[in-house]
Design an enzyme around this catalytic site. Structure first.
Site, PDB file in Angstrom:
ATOM      1  N   SER A 102      -3.982  -5.488  25.683  1.00 37.89           N
ATOM      2  CA  SER A 102      -4.724  -5.803  26.901  1.00 37.89           C
ATOM      3  C   SER A 102      -5.085  -4.549  27.702  1.00 37.89           C
ATOM      4  O   SER A 102      -5.808  -3.691  27.223  1.00 37.89           O
ATOM      5  CB  SER A 102      -3.917  -6.802  27.734  1.00 37.89           C
ATOM      6  OG  SER A 102      -4.657  -7.324  28.798  1.00 37.89           O
ATOM      7  N   ASP A 243      -8.975  -5.989  26.269  1.00 36.85           N
ATOM      8  CA  ASP A 243      -9.208  -7.089  25.322  1.00 36.85           C
ATOM      9  C   ASP A 243     -10.159  -8.148  25.854  1.00 36.85           C
ATOM     10  O   ASP A 243     -10.413  -9.150  25.187  1.00 36.85           O
ATOM     11  CB  ASP A 243      -7.888  -7.722  24.879  1.00 36.85           C
ATOM     12  CG  ASP A 243      -7.236  -8.577  25.951  1.00 36.85           C
ATOM     13  OD1 ASP A 243      -7.406  -8.266  27.145  1.00 36.85           O
ATOM     14  OD2 ASP A 243      -6.545  -9.548  25.600  1.00 36.85           O
TER      15      ASP A 243
END
Length: 446
Positions: A102, A243
Site C-alpha cells: 500500500s 496500490d
C-alpha cells in the site's frame, strides 16, 4: 488473535519474517489447499501486484505454491488493488491475491486476499489458511498440477468498470487536473481513464522503477501534488497511494482535502439526490467536525474501529453504502465491493460537475476541529506500547487535559511498526501541547 494476518493482510519488511520467498511459497500452497477442499475441479486464483521490485519474487513464489496445490493461476501484473477485487468477481475466480504494501516504502511488501465476490476474506477463511500453513507442503500428482496464464484485457475491463460507476453523460472536459499516482499501481491506468473522460491532465508519479513507489509522492506526500496544482493552475489535484485503494485531493490553492472532507462532499450530495442509504460510517479517528456537519444535515453517522474492513462490516450491518477513513480509504458500496481510489475520485468529481461547485465550495458546510496525528516508531510489537504503565498514565493525563474539548487516541498500527497518536481539540495550541507531551512519553518508552 491471528498469528499471521493483520488488519490488511500480511505485511512487513522484505526478506524478514513473513515477507520472505519461502513463507509466501507456503502461503500460496496453503491458499490452494483451502480452495480445493470439497471440489472436483481445480480452483482458479488471480494474482496482481503493485510496482515494487520485490513483487516479481513474491509473484513467482505464490504462483509456484498455488500450482503445486493444484490451483490454476491468472497473472494480472501491476494493477490497483480494487481492480483485482473487481476482476476476481467478474472473471469468476475463486480468490484474488494482491502483492502490495500500500502506502509503505519499496522495502516493505505484503499480501492481501479477496474472496470470489471481490471482498476481503472473512476471519474463518483466514483461520483456515493459517492452519494450512502449518501443515506439510503439498505437491499434487503431475496430472493435477495447476496451469498459469496471463490475462491480457484486464486494463480495459477495469477502465470500463470505473466509467460505469458514473452517469453515461459524465465528462471532465474543461477541467484541469493534476494526478499523482505515487509511482504505484495506478500509474498507467488512471491517466488513461481520466484522459478518456476528457480531462486536461498533468500526471506525476507515473514513472515507477521498482524502488520509487510512494517516495515523495502519492497520498502520503501531498506537498508534491499541492505544489504542482498551484504551479500548473489546475482546478484540483488527486493523489492515490501505492496500490490505489486510497485517494486524497487538494483544492485549487493546494489545500489538503482528506477522507473526512470527501465523505462530507459525497454524503451531502447523495442525501439530496436520494442515493444515500442507511448510515454513513467513519472510524474512531474521524474528525468530530464531520459528525457535527452530518448531524446538521440529518444524516446518521456511526464510528467503527480503525481499518477499512471494520468500516465495511459496519456498513453491511447498518445497510449503508458510504463510509471511510480520513486516510482516504472510501467505500462506495453501491459502486464497488472494496475501497477504490479511482472510483471514489470519480464519485466526487461527478458531484462537483453536477452541482457546478469547486472543491473548496463543496466543503463550506464542514468545519473541522483541529486534529493531528504523529507516528512514533516502536522496535518491538507496537501493541505492547499501550500496556506500559508510563504510557497508560500519560494517556490518562492527556485525556484529562482535553476533557470536554476534544479527544485523544493512542493505538498500535495494524500495518507498520509504529504507534499512532492522535489528538483533537477545539484549540490548536491545546491540541499541539497535549500531542507533544504524550508523544514524548511514548518515544522515551520505545
Amino acid at each position: 488473535m491471528s498469528r499471521y494476518f493483520g488488519t490488511d493482510g500480511i505485511r512487513g519488511r522484505v526478506g524478514q519474517g513473513l515477507i520472505s520467498a519461502d513463507f509466501v511459497l507456503r502461503l500460496g500452497n496453503a491458499l490452494g489447499r483451502v480452495l480445493a477442499q470439497g471440489r472436483d475441479t481445480r480452483p482458479m486464483v488471480l494474482i496482481g501486484k503493485d510496482t515494487r521490485i520485490s513483487g516479481y519474487m513474491f509473484e513467482s513464489a505464490l504462483e509456484a505454491g498455488l500450482v503445486a496445490a493444484g490451483a490454476d493461476v491468472q497473472l494480472i501484473g501491476p494493477m490497483p488493488t480494487p481492480a483485482i477485487a473487481f476482476l476476481t468477481n467478474t472473471l469468476r475466480a475463486d480468490a484474488g491475491v494482491v502483492i502490495s504494501a500500500s502506502h509503505n516504502p519499496h522495502d516493505d511488501n505484503g499480501i492481501k486476499f479477496f474472496s470470489a465476490m471481490g471482498e476481503k476474506l472473512d476471519d474463518a477463511t483466514e483461520a483456515a489458511i493459517e492452519a494450512a500453513i502449518e501443515a506439510p507442503f503439498l505437491t499434487v500428482d503431475s496430472e493435477y498440477l495447476g496451469k498459469v496464464k496471463r490475462t491480457r484485457d484486464a486494463i480495459g475491463r477495469y477502465i470500463e468498470f470505473s466509467k460505469a460507476s458514473v452517469s453515461r453523460g459524465f465528462t471532465l472536459r474543461g477541467l484541469k487536473l493534476v494526478l499523482d499516482c505515487a509511482h504505484g499501481a495506478t500509474y498507467h491506468i488512471a491517466p488513461m481513464l481520466f484522459r478518456e473522460l476528457g480531462a486536461e491532465l498533468v500526471a506525476i508519479g507515473v514513472d515507477p522503477d521498482g524502488l520509487n513507489i510512494n517516495a515523495g509522492v502519492g497520498s502520503t506526500h501531498l506537498e508534491t501534488l499541492a505544489a504542482t496544482v498551484r504551479e500548473s493552475g489546475a482546478d484540483l489535484g488527486i493523489a492515490f497511494d501505492g496500490d490505489g485503494d486510497r485517494v486524497l485531493m487538494t483544492d485549487a490553492q493546494g489545500r489538503t482535502v482528506d477522507g473526512d472532507d470527501l465523505l462530507y462532499v459525497l454524503a451531502r450530495a447523495w442525501r439530496a439526490s436520494g442515493r444515500l442509504k442507511g448510515t454513513v460510517v467513519g472510524t474512531l479517528m474521524s474528525n468530530y467536525g464531520l459528525e457535527q456537519a452530518l448531524g446538521t444535515l440529518g444524516i446518521p453517522f456511526i464510528r467503527a474501529k480503525v481499518g477499512d474492513r471494520y468500516v465495511h462490516q459496519a456498513l453491511v450491518e447498518s445497510g449503508g453504502v458510504l463510509g471511510g477513513e480520513a486516510s482516504g480509504h472510501l467505500l462506495c458500496l453501491d459502486r464497488a465491493t472494496t475501497g477504490d481510489g479511482i472510483v471514489s475520485a470519480l464519485q466526487v468529481l461527478e458531484v462537483l460537475r453536477h452541482e457546478g461547485l469547486t472543491l473548496s465550495q463543496a466543503l463550506l458546510g464542514l468545519h473541522k476541529v483541529p486534529q493531528k496525528t504523529v507516528n512514533v516508531c516502536w522496535s518491538g510489537p507496537a501493541r505492547a506500547a499501550v500496556e506500559m504503565p508510563e504510557v497508560r498514565q500519560a494517556l490518562v493525563e492527556a485525556q484529562a487535559a482535553v476533557q470536554g474539548r476534544g479527544r485523544v487516541f493512542l493505538r498500535p498500527s495494524g500495518t507498520e511498526p509504529v504507534v499512532r497518536i492522535t489528538v483533537e481539540a477545539d484549540d490548536v495550541v491545546l491540541m499541539q501541547q497535549t500531542l507533544d507531551r504524550l508523544a514524548d512519553v511514548v518515544r522515551d518508552a520505545a
